[in-house]
Structures are given as C-alpha cells and as structure tokens.
Write an enzyme that holds these catalytic residues in place. Structure first.
Site, mmCIF file in Angstrom:
data_model
loop_
_atom_site.group_PDB
_atom_site.id
_atom_site.type_symbol
_atom_site.label_atom_id
_atom_site.label_comp_id
_atom_site.label_asym_id
_atom_site.label_seq_id
_atom_site.Cartn_x
_atom_site.Cartn_y
_atom_site.Cartn_z
ATOM 1 N N ASP A 96 0.850 -1.167 -0.091
ATOM 2 C CA ASP A 96 0.099 -0.025 -0.058
ATOM 3 C C ASP A 96 0.993 1.092 -0.091
ATOM 4 O O ASP A 96 1.942 1.038 0.277
ATOM 5 C CB ASP A 96 -0.676 -0.047 1.273
ATOM 6 C CG ASP A 96 -2.136 0.727 1.268
ATOM 7 O OD1 ASP A 96 -2.873 0.926 1.914
ATOM 8 O OD2 ASP A 96 -2.089 1.688 -0.106
ATOM 9 N N ASP A 270 -7.893 -7.410 1.023
ATOM 10 C CA ASP A 270 -7.070 -7.360 2.359
ATOM 11 C C ASP A 270 -7.503 -6.947 3.333
ATOM 12 O O ASP A 270 -8.554 -6.112 3.324
ATOM 13 C CB ASP A 270 -5.590 -6.689 1.705
ATOM 14 C CG ASP A 270 -5.867 -5.211 2.446
ATOM 15 O OD1 ASP A 270 -6.429 -4.403 1.749
ATOM 16 O OD2 ASP A 270 -5.329 -5.017 3.679
ATOM 17 N N CYS A 308 -13.507 -27.437 10.284
ATOM 18 C CA CYS A 308 -12.195 -26.795 9.617
ATOM 19 C C CYS A 308 -11.197 -27.855 9.738
ATOM 20 O O CYS A 308 -10.979 -28.679 10.466
ATOM 21 C CB CYS A 308 -11.570 -25.622 10.622
ATOM 22 S SG CYS A 308 -10.217 -24.894 9.699
ATOM 23 N N CYS A 310 -7.879 -27.301 9.197
ATOM 24 C CA CYS A 310 -6.485 -26.411 9.223
ATOM 25 C C CYS A 310 -5.641 -27.159 10.386
ATOM 26 O O CYS A 310 -6.209 -27.883 11.295
ATOM 27 C CB CYS A 310 -6.529 -25.151 9.776
ATOM 28 S SG CYS A 310 -6.865 -24.506 11.315
ATOM 29 N N CYS A 313 -6.878 -26.739 13.756
ATOM 30 C CA CYS A 313 -8.231 -27.615 14.065
ATOM 31 C C CYS A 313 -8.028 -29.319 14.056
ATOM 32 O O CYS A 313 -8.651 -29.938 14.760
ATOM 33 C CB CYS A 313 -9.235 -27.134 13.390
ATOM 34 S SG CYS A 313 -9.863 -25.476 13.587
ATOM 35 N N HIS A 339 -5.237 -20.198 12.287
ATOM 36 C CA HIS A 339 -6.864 -20.696 11.914
ATOM 37 C C HIS A 339 -7.476 -19.572 11.209
ATOM 38 O O HIS A 339 -8.286 -19.940 10.105
ATOM 39 C CB HIS A 339 -7.366 -21.159 13.115
ATOM 40 C CG HIS A 339 -8.967 -21.327 12.809
ATOM 41 N ND1 HIS A 339 -9.410 -22.524 12.283
ATOM 42 C CD2 HIS A 339 -10.122 -20.453 13.188
ATOM 43 C CE1 HIS A 339 -10.837 -22.359 12.118
ATOM 44 N NE2 HIS A 339 -10.998 -20.820 12.670
#
Ligand code: 0O1
Length: 372
Positions: A96, A270, A308, A310, A313, A339
């Site tokens: 940015d 974002d 989930c 991930c 998890c 997560h």
C-alpha cells in the site's frame, strides 16, 4: 508496447451475479482470483512463517510503505535485495502507498497539492510524503503490485470536499505514474475514491481508467460506513472499471463482506482483521465468531471449528488454545492466527468453486444460514 508486470485473465463470469473467476499473473507467479491477501504490515504476517502461509494457500501478501519507510528504511530493504529476499517470500507481494496509514495513524497533518506533511507516529518527527516519494519507496521495496498515493476521505465528508479530494488524488496518481521507475516488473494500481457519491466515483474512475493502469483498487470504503452502504457503492463502482483488469477492494476481510464483494465483481481483498482479532483470542468459524478465551471453553475439547481442516483444528482443542492464551503462551497466538487466515483463504477457495459451478448465490445463502 512493453509487457505489463501484472496481467489479469478472466476465466469465467458467474451466470447470476457480477462475480468473476480469474487469474492474476505477476513476476512472482500466477494466482487464482477472487483472492484474500494476508497483511504483513512490517514485512511479516504476524506470527506466521512463510512456509505456513504457503501451506494454507496464500499467494499474494501485503506490506506497507509507510511502516517500512520508518523502520527499517526502504534503502536497507533494497540493500537486502528487496522485500521478497528480505522476508524470504517468493510469491506475490503488494504494498500500500502509505496514504491511508498517514491519514489513520500519523498525528495531525497538513494536506497540500505537493503532498502530506505529518508527524512520525513513533517519535513525533516532522515528515513529508508525496506521490513521488511514496512511489520511490515502493520501487525500492520491490513489491510486484504497488498502490498509488491517495487521500482516503471520510466516507461522510461533503460532496465539495470529496470532489476536490478525488481531483487531487487523480493528479497524484498521474504524478505517481510518471515517477514510477520499474513498470515492467512492478505494476502500479490506481485507487478509485469518491466516498458515497455516485457522480464522484464515476469521475474518479473515468480519470484513472484514462491513465490506463494495469489494475484498480476501490478505496475509501470499510472506513465506518455500513455494509449496505459499502455494497451500494460497489454496485455502481465495479462496473466502471475495465473487465479485463483486476479490481482490489481495500481493507475488507470479514466473511460476509468478502462474499458480497465477490458478488459485485471484486477480485482481490486485504484486511488485518483475521490476524488482529486472533491476537485477542477471537476466531472465525463457520458458525460465526468464537472468543476462545471465554471461560465456557475451559473444558471444551473440540477443535475451534469442527468443519475446519487446518493444522490448529486437526491437532488442538479449544481448551488447550484457551489455556495458551490465558497463560500468554505465544503458541496460542500462532494457532488462532493460523486458523483465522486459513478460514478466509479456505472461504475464497469455496467461493471460487461456487463461481465455477454457477452456484455462488446458493453458497451465500448456505454460508449466511450457518454464520448467523
Ligand atoms: N491506500 C489506501 N489504503 C486503504 C486501506 C488500507 C488497506 N490495507 C493496507 C494494509 C497494508 C498495511 C496495513 C494494512 C484501507 N483499509 C480500510 N479499512 C480497514 C478497516 C479495518 C481496520 C482494522 C481492522 C479491520 C478493518 N479502508 C481502506 C481504504 C484505503 C484507501 O482508500 N486507500
């Protein structure tokens, strides 16, 4: 005609909405869109290793011109070989321009045609950022995608104020294009402003599209307006932008806003939200937000989100993560950050699959049904 640093390939338009399935090709790889981009303000996505970001499917991550200019300095990053080398990230990086950070972080400042005078938020030192200076810093940092230096006016500012602001922001954008040293390897995006005023969004888009940027951001949103107001502005702004170029909605990162932005033709998003709320123990789940630090999870041996897949998890429980957060164990922040980022990146994967099968509106209904 030089080959642009970044190109967009529109693969498929959704039958029922403005959503698009696409790919963005950069000097550091080709990535599927719509995409969520994790934020690494100071050249690190907080608590995450690059390998973990790759493993969860992150393609493009963000860094910030304002912060890196102050610390460690763009000259040091350039000496290190640029941001990719410095932070050991070989995929996409977007910076940015610092405009928004100056308006949101720095102490009282003075905006002139030249640029913005303000005080360093760390030590009160007097600073000045112009389009030329911001572009020079972004060139030195070496990101694949760079933002123009813009003013992000308050959403509810008057028509007259915002009209003057977008006209200056368009002049700044043109100055940035002229100052840009590496258009073959770094793509400079224009940022459309205009608050909630349709005529000003049209004027800003017209000005910037005539400058033929390789991609466009929609700025001035997610600054306190309601979700309905943001969606309304998107309804009439995304169609003003070229269909064959990427559209990036800045600062948006809640699941519902991502889905509604995709439906209105946005390709890139974002937000610091997932990693920021993770640090105070708030997790995004398919059933809404879960504040795992809450006492009611002390003996809850289920994963953060039972749907989930991930790393957090699959291997840890709410009780364990709550214990880590309560005892200030750093691993706790790493698990909640992992997560939350995985949750949003996985949501984008599901959204892309839904566009592919023309069932995005059904997916939206199912998601909102559960998310509450
Ligand atoms: N140049 C520019 N940047 C904007 C940004 C910063 C985008 N992230 C930059 C990253 C690079 C480094 C830092 C972030 C925005 N962020 C938001 N909302 C964030 C709202 C939010 C804040 C905190 C938590 C959750 C939501 N609106 C934005 C509008 C603009 C804009 O017009 N111009």
């Amino acid at each position: 005609m030089t080959t642009p640093a970044v190109t967009y390939n529109l693969i498929k338009k959704d039958k029922h909405t403005g959503a698009r399935l696409g790919q963005i090709t950069t000097p550091h790889g080709t990535f599927d869109t719509p995409m969520f981009m994790p934020v690494g303000t100071q050249a690190s996505v907080k608590a995450m290793a690059p390998e973990e970001l790759k493993e969860m499917g992150a393609g493009v991550i963000l860094a910030n011109t304002y912060h890196l200019w102050l610390r460690p300095g763009e000259d040091l990053v350039e000496e290190a070989g640029g941001l990719h080398q410095f932070m050991n990230w070989d995929q996409g990086i977007l910076t940015d321009s610092g405009g928004f950070q100056v308006f949101s972080l720095a102490e009282l400042r003075n905006i002139t045609e030249e640029g913005v005078h303000f005080k360093n938020h760390l030590n009160g030192q007097k600073l000045f950022l112009s389009p030329e200076k911001a572009i020079a810093i972004e060139n030195a940092l070496g990101a694949d995608i760079m933002m123009s230096f813009d003013e992000c006016p308050p959403f509810f500012e008057s028509y007259d104020y915002i009209k003057k602001s977008i006209e200056r922001t368009s002049r700044w954008a043109e100055r940035g294009l002229r100052a840009h040293k590496n258009p073959q390897t770094q793509a400079l995006f224009g940022i459309v402003q205009g608050g909630g005023h349709k005529a000003l969004r049209e004027q800003s888009a017209r000005d910037l599209v005539s400058l033929d940027f390789p991609g466009y951001s929609i700025g001035g949103l997610s600054v306190g307006e309601s979700k309905a107001e943001m969606n309304h502005v998107l309804d009439f702004t995304t169609p003003l932008l070229p269909e064959n170029k990427p559209r990036y909605l800045m600062g948006v990162g809640s699941p519902d806003a991502l889905i509604d932005g995709v439906i209105r033709g946005v390709d890139m998003f974002d937000c610091v939200l997932p990693t920021r709320i993770a640090r105070n123990g708030t997790c995004m789940t398919s059933k809404g937000r879960l504040v795992v630090k809450n006492a009611k999870y002390a003996r809850d041996f289920r994963p953060l989100d039972e749907k989930c897949n991930c790393y957090a998890c699959r291997n840890y429980t709410r009780a364990y993560i709550r214990h880590l957060l309560k005892t200030d164990e750093i691993f706790g922040l790493r698990l909640t950050s992992y997560h939350n980022l995985y949750f949003l990146l996985d949501l984008m994967r599901k959204i892309r699959a839904a566009i592919k099968e023309d069932r995005l509106l059904d997916f939206r209904a199912e998601f909102f049904e559960e998310y509450g």
